[in-house]
Scaffold this motif. Structure first.
Motif, PDB file in Angstrom:
ATOM      1  N   UNK A  52      -1.705   4.847  -1.611  1.00 29.08           N
ATOM      2  CA  UNK A  52      -2.565   4.354  -2.811  1.00 29.08           C
ATOM      3  C   UNK A  52      -1.648   3.559  -3.596  1.00 29.08           C
ATOM      4  N   UNK A  53      -0.409   4.015  -4.082  1.00 29.68           N
ATOM      5  CA  UNK A  53       0.415   3.241  -4.886  1.00 29.68           C
ATOM      6  C   UNK A  53       1.003   1.838  -4.209  1.00 29.68           C
ATOM      7  N   UNK A  54       1.208   1.947  -3.018  1.00 34.23           N
ATOM      8  CA  UNK A  54       1.682   0.864  -2.421  1.00 34.23           C
ATOM      9  C   UNK A  54       0.329  -0.130  -2.006  1.00 34.23           C
ATOM     10  N   UNK A  55      -0.919   0.348  -1.959  1.00 29.76           N
ATOM     11  CA  UNK A  55      -1.959  -0.337  -1.901  1.00 29.76           C
ATOM     12  C   UNK A  55      -2.141  -1.387  -3.359  1.00 29.76           C
ATOM     13  N   UNK A  56      -2.011  -0.629  -4.411  1.00 30.66           N
ATOM     14  CA  UNK A  56      -2.133  -1.345  -5.869  1.00 30.66           C
ATOM     15  C   UNK A  56      -0.923  -2.315  -5.954  1.00 30.66           C
ATOM     16  N   UNK A  57       0.284  -1.941  -5.665  1.00 37.45           N
ATOM     17  CA  UNK A  57       1.190  -2.973  -5.497  1.00 37.45           C
ATOM     18  C   UNK A  57       0.914  -4.248  -4.671  1.00 37.45           C
ATOM     19  N   UNK A  58       0.342  -3.923  -3.462  1.00 40.76           N
ATOM     20  CA  UNK A  58      -0.213  -4.997  -2.682  1.00 40.76           C
ATOM     21  C   UNK A  58      -1.225  -6.116  -3.418  1.00 40.76           C
TER      22      UNK A  58
END
Length: 107
Positions: A52-58
């Motif tokens: 989810x953190x990586x999705x937010x960065x994306x």
């Protein structure tokens, strides 16, 4: 700013791929240092939280790139960069919380 938008897309694609893979349970993609003290039973939840953190960065990368498509004026450039930097704050805070919750601390 088309080049900027293209760069943001090219950078966002690997983040998205890693986010999807980690969300599906590939915890081996998370550095062992970050999951050192995560209990085996918590690894799936930990992987989803990190993803989810990586999705937010994306999302921040793509949003900044989209704003960059609106032109090359100083206002657009400032908005695109502001969205990029402001968009990184929530995922960093999320990651710190995930690390504290599942790993017992940030390091």
């Amino acid at each position: 700013m088309i080049i900027y938008s293209a760069i943001m897309l090219v950078v966002a694609i690997p983040f998205l791929i890693f986010a999807v893979l980690i969300y599906r349970g590939q915890t081996s993609l998370i550095h062992i240092y970050h999951q050192r003290r995560v209990a085996e039973k918590d690894k799936p939840a930990y992987a989803r939280a990190v993803a989810k953190c990586l999705f937010a960065i994306t999302g921040a990368l793509i949003a900044s790139g989209i704003v960059g498509l609106f032109g090359e004026s100083r206002t657009v450039v400032v908005c695109a960069v502001a969205i990029l930097f402001a968009g990184f704050i929530p995922p960093i805070v999320m990651f710190i919380r995930v690390q504290k919750r599942y790993n017992g601390g940030l390091w």
